[in-house]
Design an enzyme around this catalytic site. Structure first.
Site, PDB file in Angstrom:
ATOM      1  CE  LYS A  38      -4.486   1.892  11.423  1.00 25.54           C
ATOM      2  NZ  LYS A  38      -5.555   2.859  11.669  1.00 25.54           N
ATOM      3  NE  ARG A 136     -10.485   7.305   8.523  1.00 21.99           N
ATOM      4  CZ  ARG A 136      -9.430   6.900   9.229  1.00 21.99           C
ATOM      5  NH1 ARG A 136      -8.211   7.144   8.806  1.00 21.99           N
ATOM      6  NH2 ARG A 136      -9.579   6.252  10.363  1.00 21.99           N
ATOM      7  CG  HIS A 165     -10.543   7.748  14.054  1.00 22.75           C
ATOM      8  ND1 HIS A 165      -9.724   7.210  15.026  1.00 22.75           N
ATOM      9  CD2 HIS A 165      -9.714   8.061  13.024  1.00 22.75           C
ATOM     10  CE1 HIS A 165      -8.469   7.193  14.594  1.00 22.75           C
ATOM     11  NE2 HIS A 165      -8.434   7.701  13.390  1.00 22.75           N
ATOM     12  NE  ARG A 221     -10.592   3.213  17.338  1.00 17.29           N
ATOM     13  CZ  ARG A 221     -11.443   4.223  17.524  1.00 17.29           C
ATOM     14  NH1 ARG A 221     -12.507   4.081  18.298  1.00 17.29           N
ATOM     15  NH2 ARG A 221     -11.233   5.377  16.926  1.00 17.29           N
ATOM     16  CE1 TYR A 265      21.971   2.082 -12.224  1.00 19.25           C
ATOM     17  CE2 TYR A 265      20.934   1.954 -10.042  1.00 19.25           C
ATOM     18  CZ  TYR A 265      21.346   1.341 -11.225  1.00 19.25           C
ATOM     19  OH  TYR A 265      21.131   0.003 -11.403  1.00 19.25           O
ATOM     20  CB  CYS A 310      20.641   1.030  -5.859  1.00 15.70           C
ATOM     21  SG  CYS A 310      22.065   1.972  -6.445  1.00 15.70           S
ATOM     22  CG  MET A 311      14.961  -2.338  -6.192  1.00  8.89           C
ATOM     23  SD  MET A 311      14.463  -3.385  -7.571  1.00  8.89           S
ATOM     24  CE  MET A 311      14.191  -2.187  -8.870  1.00  8.89           C
ATOM     25  CG  ASP A 312      18.110  -4.802  -4.986  1.00  7.39           C
ATOM     26  OD1 ASP A 312      16.940  -4.916  -4.584  1.00  7.39           O
ATOM     27  OD2 ASP A 312      18.439  -4.917  -6.179  1.00  7.39           O
TER      28      ASP A 312
HETATM   29  C1  LIG Z   1      -5.312   3.444  12.901  1.00  8.45           C
HETATM   30  C2  LIG Z   1      -6.450   3.699  13.808  1.00  8.45           C
HETATM   31  C3  LIG Z   1      -6.246   3.790  15.192  1.00  8.45           C
HETATM   32  C4  LIG Z   1      -4.870   3.824  15.827  1.00  8.45           C
HETATM   33  O1  LIG Z   1      -4.330   5.123  15.690  1.00  8.45           O
HETATM   34  P1  LIG Z   1      -2.925   5.501  16.382  1.00  8.45           P
HETATM   35  O2  LIG Z   1      -2.798   6.967  16.124  1.00  8.45           O
HETATM   36  O3  LIG Z   1      -1.881   4.719  15.663  1.00  8.45           O
HETATM   37  O4  LIG Z   1      -3.035   5.144  17.810  1.00  8.45           O
HETATM   38  C5  LIG Z   1      -7.373   3.896  15.987  1.00  8.45           C
HETATM   39  N1  LIG Z   1      -8.610   3.918  15.455  1.00  8.45           N
HETATM   40  C6  LIG Z   1      -8.843   3.845  14.125  1.00  8.45           C
HETATM   41  C7  LIG Z   1     -10.233   3.881  13.607  1.00  8.45           C
HETATM   42  C8  LIG Z   1      -7.765   3.747  13.261  1.00  8.45           C
HETATM   43  O5  LIG Z   1      -7.989   3.701  11.947  1.00  8.45           O
END
Ligand SMILES: *Cc1c(COP(=O)(O)O)cnc(C)c1O
Length: 378
Positions: A38, A136, A165, A221, A265, A310-312
């Protein structure tokens, strides 16, 4: 001349490190790995990272949003993909047509998936998300078995998985995670008692995958560990993992500046004598934070960023590197001449954590990929 001199600043992504880290996770956990890609693969680049991870043995890709899943399909990633966040019911047709699996936790979502499957003429693939303590997304444990039954009995739906999670798997105290894991097991027992057996049970993120074998179930995951970054200070990566990302720039100007000159700046930095000041073409528009205390590497030495970001552009105090010339490499993250600036170093300077640093690297920064056979632009 190196290809990187074509760019003001750039990221070098070592795909062999991504592959190595996926193999480390496979070996250590002994279960399947979902590569969590993601947010543009935590800034590393969605499609190249997903391909490298799948090539190294990851069996799933995990994303937060349907758009990320579709981008993976467009990029030629053919394996299973799970959208971990909410898929709008209005977009479930697209998920079904692309054979993208969806997380659900409400009856309305299951009905939406059923309708989408009927319209598209393919099966919808669902993973039930249970909230065991993250507060969540997810269904409360009390309703989980009933919703699982509904998913299992609905026409046109594959009940692919059940997951939860962890909120505190990266901390030294295992107790909060133990509570979540045992609650999850109770729910799974309840499903089994009703004859409900989804194919894939998954719970662990990187931190839990590396520290709690009991929480690995059928799949872990893995996000942060795949990028070779520490889940937290209390949960550092074991040996064998390698960071995949370096951030570099090429000096654009170097000059002797007289005493008493205000730099950038606001003139918050004023030269205290004749000083060698350099300019590097990277700034907050690239994701480099506008805070004081930034440091970079030039000529194998640590040098301070002076004046406001700065920005760049940023300005560097180069007195420690009298030989510095325009075109010289500046390292913002990575190694140079035996010195190193880590993502964690930058996170500490910025008052945040490593996840936010890499996710904040702007889209305009060119990503260069090294899969072992030289650098390639995306
Ligand atoms: C982002 C996420 C992960 C990965 O988490 P890490 O700490 O980067 O390994 C796993 N499961 C869910 C649901 C997540 O949102």
């Amino acid at each position: 001349m190196l290809p990187n001199h074509h760019y003001s600043n750039w990221l070098e992504i070592d795909l062999t490190a991504i592959a190595n880290n996926v193999r480390q996770c496979l070996q250590r956990t002994g279960v399947a790995v979902m590569a969590v890609v993601k947010a543009n693969a935590y800034g590393h680049g969605l499609v190249p990272v997903a391909r490298a991870a799948m090539g190294a043995g990851a069996s799933w890709c995990g994303v937060a949003r349907i758009d990320e899943a579709l981008e993976l399909r467009q990029g030629g990633v053919e394996g299973p993909i799970l959208v971990l966040g909410a898929t709008p019911i209005a977009r479930m047709d697209e998920a079904v047509a692309a054979q993208v699996s969806m997380a659900v936790w409400e009856a309305d979502q299951v009905d939406g998936a059923q309708s989408a499957a009927a319209r598209v003429g393919q099966r919808a693939r669902l993973h039930l998300k249970v909230d065991t303590g993250m507060t969540r997304l997810g269904i409360e444990p009390a309703g989980a078995v009933d919703l699982a039954r509904r998913i299992a009995e609905t026409q046109g739906i594959d009940f692919e998985g059940v997951f939860t999670h962890f909120a505190r798997a990266d901390e030294t105290d295992p107790h909060p995670t133990e509570i979540q894991e045992s609650l999850f097991r109770e729910i799974l027992d309840g499903m089994h008692a009703s004859g409900l057996r989804p194919r894939l049970i998954h719970a662990a993120n990187s931190a839990a995958g590396l520290t709690r074998p009991s929480a690995c179930f059928d799949m872990v995951r893995v996000g942060i560990a795949m990028y070779g970054l520490n889940p937290s200070r209390d949960c550092p990566l074991p040996p064998g993992f390698r960071p995949a990302l370096s951030w570099k720039a090429a000096l654009t100007q170097v000059r002797r500046t007289p005493r008493g000159r205000g730099v950038s700046y606001g003139h918050v930095y004023i030269t205290t004598g004749e000083e060698l000041i350099g300019v590097a073409p990277v700034g907050y528009g690239d994701g480099y934070r506008r805070v004081s205390g930034n440091r970079v590497l030039v000529g194998g030495r640590v040098v301070p960023v002076v004046g406001r970001v700065c920005m760049d552009q940023i300005m560097l105090q180069l007195d420690a590197v009298p030989e510095a010339r325009p075109g010289d490499e500046v390292v913002l993250i990575g190694e140079q001449g035996g010195q190193r600036i880590t993502v964690d170093d930058l996170a500490e300077c910025w008052g945040t954590f490593n996840y936010e640093v890499v996710c904040g690297l702007s889209a305009r920064v060119t990503r260069l990929y090294d899969g072992g056979s030289g650098l390639l632009s995306e």
